[in-house]
Design a protein around this motif. Structure first.
Motif, PDB file in Angstrom:
ATOM      1  N   ILE A   9       1.076  -1.239  -0.073  1.00  0.00           N
ATOM      2  CA  ILE A   9      -0.200  -0.233  -0.308  1.00  0.00           C
ATOM      3  C   ILE A   9       1.376   1.214   0.079  1.00  0.00           C
ATOM      4  O   ILE A   9       1.819   1.076   0.670  1.00  0.00           O
ATOM      5  CB  ILE A   9      -0.779  -0.600   1.278  1.00  0.00           C
ATOM      6  N   HIS A  11      -0.263   5.859  -0.881  1.00  0.00           N
ATOM      7  CA  HIS A  11      -1.477   6.583  -1.318  1.00  0.00           C
ATOM      8  C   HIS A  11      -1.331   6.791  -3.010  1.00  0.00           C
ATOM      9  O   HIS A  11      -2.686   7.390  -3.054  1.00  0.00           O
ATOM     10  CB  HIS A  11      -0.222   8.337  -0.787  1.00  0.00           C
ATOM     11  N   ALA A  14      -3.094   0.342  -3.882  1.00  0.00           N
ATOM     12  CA  ALA A  14      -3.083  -1.102  -2.675  1.00  0.00           C
ATOM     13  C   ALA A  14      -3.155  -2.124  -3.547  1.00  0.00           C
ATOM     14  O   ALA A  14      -3.805  -1.566  -4.255  1.00  0.00           O
ATOM     15  CB  ALA A  14      -4.264  -0.978  -1.717  1.00  0.00           C
ATOM     16  N   SER A  29      -6.620   4.913  -5.550  1.00  0.00           N
ATOM     17  CA  SER A  29      -7.114   5.364  -3.394  1.00  0.00           C
ATOM     18  C   SER A  29      -7.536   7.142  -5.069  1.00  0.00           C
ATOM     19  O   SER A  29      -8.547   7.670  -3.730  1.00  0.00           O
ATOM     20  CB  SER A  29      -5.519   6.276  -3.315  1.00  0.00           C
ATOM     21  N   TYR A  69      -9.168   3.064   2.648  1.00  0.00           N
ATOM     22  CA  TYR A  69      -8.605   3.093   3.410  1.00  0.00           C
ATOM     23  C   TYR A  69      -9.427   2.187   4.104  1.00  0.00           C
ATOM     24  O   TYR A  69      -9.254   0.560   4.138  1.00  0.00           O
ATOM     25  CB  TYR A  69      -8.297   3.415   5.559  1.00  0.00           C
ATOM     26  N   ASP A  90       3.071   5.204   4.931  1.00  0.00           N
ATOM     27  CA  ASP A  90       1.815   4.504   4.468  1.00  0.00           C
ATOM     28  C   ASP A  90       0.741   3.833   5.059  1.00  0.00           C
ATOM     29  O   ASP A  90       0.065   2.820   5.786  1.00  0.00           O
ATOM     30  CB  ASP A  90       1.566   4.742   2.964  1.00  0.00           C
ATOM     31  N   LYS A  91       1.866   2.591   5.159  1.00  0.00           N
ATOM     32  CA  LYS A  91       1.493   1.070   5.864  1.00  0.00           C
ATOM     33  C   LYS A  91       1.265   1.775   7.645  1.00  0.00           C
ATOM     34  O   LYS A  91       0.754   1.152   7.522  1.00  0.00           O
ATOM     35  CB  LYS A  91       2.818   0.161   5.420  1.00  0.00           C
ATOM     36  N   GLU A  93       0.045   4.353   8.983  1.00  0.00           N
ATOM     37  CA  GLU A  93      -1.228   4.951   8.800  1.00  0.00           C
ATOM     38  C   GLU A  93      -1.810   3.822   8.471  1.00  0.00           C
ATOM     39  O   GLU A  93      -3.358   4.139   9.421  1.00  0.00           O
ATOM     40  CB  GLU A  93      -1.064   6.028   7.766  1.00  0.00           C
ATOM     41  N   PHE A  94      -2.034   3.268   7.524  1.00  0.00           N
ATOM     42  CA  PHE A  94      -2.716   2.369   8.055  1.00  0.00           C
ATOM     43  C   PHE A  94      -3.031   0.711   8.884  1.00  0.00           C
ATOM     44  O   PHE A  94      -4.572   1.357   8.727  1.00  0.00           O
ATOM     45  CB  PHE A  94      -2.883   1.278   6.450  1.00  0.00           C
TER      46      PHE A  94
END
Length: 136
Positions: A9, A11, A14, A29, A69, A90-91, A93-94
């Protein structure tokens, strides 16, 4: 039958990779880049309008990110185990967004940094990870 899944993943998009059959689901996204303004902001006067625009665009970006997400989490609903890979933050945050769902909290096995990969490299990485898990 266990459904082991790998997730690459960032931004932009994914990739949900299934371990058994090597099928990759691509989730774009469609995020607008966050707004960046130079200079300071004033609370009153002419500069205030600029600050309002910046806050609205920032809020729009956060809402789009949340929706993105949510789409990815929906694709992961049937997974028994998940490995999350990708560049940057990003990973992470996810993973924080994923931890809000109790049914998926204990299914994340590992979060790891990985640079850009081809689809075949992603499939090989996920298969190798789960083969090593089975051996241990």
């Amino acid at each position: 039958m266990d459904r082991n899944v790998g997730l690459w993943i960032d931004h932009k998009q994914a990739y949900v990779i299934s371990d058994q059959d090597g099928i990759i689901e691509v989730i774009p996204s469609r995020l607008e880049p966050p707004a960046h303004y130079s200079g300071g902001t004033q609370l009153g006067g002419k500069m205030n309008q600029k600050a309002d625009t910046e806050f609205r665009k920032s809020d729009r970006f956060r809402l789009q990110l949340k929706k993105y997400y949510q789409q990815v989490i929906t694709a992961l609903k049937g997974a028994n185990s998940i490995i999350i890979i990708g560049p940057g933050e990003d990973k992470v945050e996810f993973e924080k967004a994923l931890m809000k769902y109790k049914s998926l909290q204990n299914r994340v096995l590992k979060v790891e940094t990985a640079d850009k990969m081809t689809k075949n490299q992603m499939i090989a990485y996920v298969r190798k990870f789960y083969q090593n898990q089975a051996v241990q």
